[in-house]
Write an enzyme that holds these catalytic residues in place. Sequence first.
Site, PDB file in Angstrom:
ATOM      1  N   LYS A   1       3.585  -7.607  -1.390  1.00 45.11           N
ATOM      2  CA  LYS A   1       2.662  -8.736  -1.524  1.00 45.11           C
ATOM      3  C   LYS A   1       3.215  -9.815  -2.457  1.00 45.11           C
ATOM      4  CE  LYS A   1      -1.324  -6.506   0.286  1.00 45.11           C
ATOM      5  NZ  LYS A   1      -0.808  -5.139   0.516  1.00 45.11           N
TER       6      LYS A   1
HETATM    7  C1  LIG Z   1      -0.905  -4.440   1.708  1.00 41.33           C
HETATM    8  C2  LIG Z   1       0.035  -3.323   1.958  1.00 41.33           C
HETATM    9  C3  LIG Z   1       0.303  -2.847   3.264  1.00 41.33           C
HETATM   10  C4  LIG Z   1      -0.405  -3.374   4.480  1.00 41.33           C
HETATM   11  O1  LIG Z   1      -0.031  -4.697   4.811  1.00 41.33           O
HETATM   12  P1  LIG Z   1      -0.947  -5.555   5.805  1.00 41.33           P
HETATM   13  O2  LIG Z   1      -0.410  -6.933   5.714  1.00 41.33           O
HETATM   14  O3  LIG Z   1      -2.355  -5.464   5.258  1.00 41.33           O
HETATM   15  O4  LIG Z   1      -0.835  -4.966   7.166  1.00 41.33           O
HETATM   16  C5  LIG Z   1       1.249  -1.834   3.415  1.00 41.33           C
HETATM   17  N1  LIG Z   1       1.873  -1.285   2.351  1.00 41.33           N
HETATM   18  C6  LIG Z   1       1.641  -1.723   1.082  1.00 41.33           C
HETATM   19  C7  LIG Z   1       2.351  -1.057  -0.043  1.00 41.33           C
HETATM   20  C8  LIG Z   1       0.725  -2.756   0.834  1.00 41.33           C
HETATM   21  O5  LIG Z   1       0.492  -3.163  -0.428  1.00 41.33           O
END
Ligand SMILES: *Cc1c(COP(=O)(O)O)cnc(C)c1O
Length: 491
Positions: free
Chosen positions: A129
């Site tokens: 993120k």
């Molecule tokens: C947010 C997240 C996901 C999922 O990603 P999306 O964009 O919601 O599909 C997968 N793995 C981790 C570690 C995350 O923080």
Amino acid sequence: MQYVSTRAAKAAASQAPQQFSDILLGGLAPDGGLYLPAEYPQVSGAELDAWRKLSYADLAFEILKKFATDIPEADLKKLTKKTYTAEVYRNVRKGEKSADITPLRILEQDGDKTLILQALSNGPTLAFKDMAMQLLGNLFEYTLAKDGAELNIFGATSGDTGSAAEYAMRGKKGIRVFMLSPHKKMSAFQSAQMFSLQDPNIFNIAVEGVFDDCQDLVKAVSNDLPFKAKQKIGTVNSINWARVVAQVVYYFRGYLAATTDNAQKVSFTVPSGNFGNICAGHIARMMGLPIDRLVAATNENDVLDEFFRTGVYRVRKSAETYHTSSPSMDISKASNFERFIYDLVGRDAERVRALFHKVETEGGFDLSGKPGSDGDEFKLVSNYGFSSGKSTHKDRLDTIRDVQDDFDITIDTHTADGIKVARQYMAPGVPMIVLETALAAKFNETILDALGVDAERPPGFEDIESLPQKFVVMPADVVQMQAYIAANTGL
Ligand SMILES: *Cc1c(COP(=O)(O)O)cnc(C)c1O
């Protein structure tokens, strides 16, 4: 570049077109839809060739300028240079270079089958993120400074999103962050990451309740329109368009780093929850990036896997959403999925409106083409390269052990779901890139279960739990919450 809502009524087409900066600070379109470009910009073979030698920041600039045509190029270039630096994305493993930002590592080469890991979690909070949120922080600060404006970000987190937002917005002029989390429900590492921030513009609120209570509070405050306007409340959730665009960049980067010429195709496997990450892969493919398959990997919460296997999209109730050891994928409803469905149904906004109305009223829709279904577009899904698979707690533990034994790398639980599912789709002559979405240190409880030893912590995180913490504890009460926000914004 103009933007449309996935639910725009025909009459609305005559309304003022939306530019990138118009939708940057907002979430949903007023009609309840999500924003997408009126058409996807295309990337030529010559451009791809030229991009092979670019730094990550320069590649991000080349891609972003196709979407953010209303931001002067010189400014955009400064913003990408400031964001994608070796200092920010420094949490690399041995043998990897932080200047690569998203380094690739070949795990397995078996004849003409290749399995590659692309690390997206080298940023400040050790999860992918950061890739988008760090850019968002700089874009917000830049846009707000232009009109001397202020923004108060108000959100709820069960872990990764809240910390990524806080590390991206800390110390930014004109921005405050009010982040709700369920009191004593996050892992010690996750709470420490957020609560140890001492920046005066960061407000951590531990709510006496569960994550759903936090989300209900955010909804209640957002629905109070006069309060929202007066307090300049905004969000940074995963439907934010700028976050999606920032994620498009690393698909290009992964492709360019894994290939030597544009005749080569690659596939990506993406640990998925809200469909934000893989939606960016879909957009990269629509722009002309030679992607063979996009594989959505889910955990026990298999809403997306069910759709890509059957054509039935069936959201789950909170009580049917499992708490798993890959918690960032514990979702009951994939908030970015509407963007793909819009393309799948031929960009027919009225269809999209009807389908997602059915999600609200009846909990889902069925595009399988079977008698009584809502359509037959499921047959077109393979044209978009999508496949899927599911992984369970046991698969996760087994995969973490196997990868440790075979390649001497500790992977996190979400990435383990990705590798488990990727193995089902390995094809001769098409490298498979698995996106690593977090570092193992973030989910140490499960690593201990799988390996019997702690995950390695990157430098700077050794004693994070013992740092002084700054947070307030509050009951799940809208009136008290609003009073707290107003007292701290002074608005
Ligand atoms: C947010 C997240 C996901 C999922 O990603 P999306 O964009 O919601 O599909 C997968 N793995 C981790 C570690 C995350 O923080």
